[in-house]
Scaffold this active site. Structure first.
Site: not given
Length: 285
Positions: A33, A40, A150-151, A187-188, A190
């Site tokens: 996204m 990523h 990703g897990e 890691l995100s 958000r």
């Protein structure tokens, strides 16, 4: 450094895919996204180990957001995303708009029962229908041989695997280990919402998971480990805890009560830190 080809229509993407496949090259897709980070990029690098050509998709999918969720606020930045993809040699960026993905009159929803129903499915009832629909479309549109997820979004990975099996979509789905910061936080995109104080407190999430996983691995009751993790999160400043559950790793069915025994488990957590909802998971047993 070569920038990825940027396309916005399915027809353009398929032109490139046809040429690659005519040359005998395998194609991988990495659905995202946007708001790309090192997590990523690690997916793109893994995809490159399994295919000669890699497509990254960037689409903030409106169908997986409920009206009260953060669709409008979700971070976006296509130019920055393209620059990051160039650094890892991604071949093509597919960045459609909502009309390209959902033409007027679009009426189909892909519903995956079972594995989609607990946890995120209970907390966000609209979510997995939107995810399964857009991912099915991306698989069909890209005709990819391989897809990498990703897990970190573990339940999503299991839902996508189930959907592809059930619909006979000929794509190999690869799960990549969660990319983490040095202090262990997943890691995100958000994470950008967190204040400095919240970011410091967020490390309690992986710490609580590790403690729960260790307690269960040593033979402790599952329900005690879950309760201790909730208490640790609340003590660290997390507000609402949507769930902390240790589930069977493949189908996310319930485990316990009591010790985990010989089962392969997964602890999955979703909790709010200020206005930001963080999710994470870890293998257990």
């Amino acid at each position: 450094m070569t920038s990825p080809i940027i396309v916005r229509t399915v027809a353009e993407m398929r032109e490139h895919v046809r040429a690659w496949k005519a040359a005998g090259q395998r194609v991988a897709v990495v659905p995202t996204m946007g708001a790309l980070h090192e997590g990523h990029l690690s997916l793109v690098r893994l995809a490159q180990q399994h295919a000669e050509r890699v497509i990254a998709t960037v689409f903030v999918n409106p169908k997986q957001f409920a009206p009260h969720e953060d669709f409008d606020a979700y971070p976006r930045g296509e130019a920055a995303d393209a620059e990051k993809l160039a650094l890892v040699g991604c071949d093509l960026l597919f960045a459609p708009n909502a009309t390209e993905m959902y033409a007027p009159g679009f009426s189909t929803l892909v519903s995956v029962s079972g594995v989609s129903e607990p946890l995120e499915g209970a907390a966000r009832p609209q979510f997995f229908g939107g995810v399964a629909t857009v991912v099915a479309k991306l698989f069909i549109q890209s005709q990819a041989d391989v897809a990498v997820f990703g897990e970190k979004d573990y339940q999503q990975l299991q839902v996508v695997r189930r959907m592809a099996r059930d619909l006979d979509i000929p794509v190999e789905i690869i799960g990549a280990p969660t990319a983490r910061a040095e202090d262990g936080l997943a890691l995100s995109s958000r994470n950008a919402y967190l204040s400095a104080e919240e970011r410091a407190a967020a490390v309690a999430l992986p710490t609580a998971m590790k403690a729960a996983a260790a307690a269960v691995a040593q033979g402790g009751p599952i329900e005690d480990a879950e309760r201790s993790a909730v208490a640790a999160l609340q003590a660290a400043g997390f507000g609402q805890v949507d769930y902390v559950e240790i589930r069977e790793a493949s189908d996310l069915s319930r485990l316990g009560p009591g010790p985990i025994g010989e089962a392969s488990g997964r602890i999955l957590v979703a909790a709010w830190l200020g206005k930001t909802r963080l999710i994470d998971n870890m293998a257990v047993g």
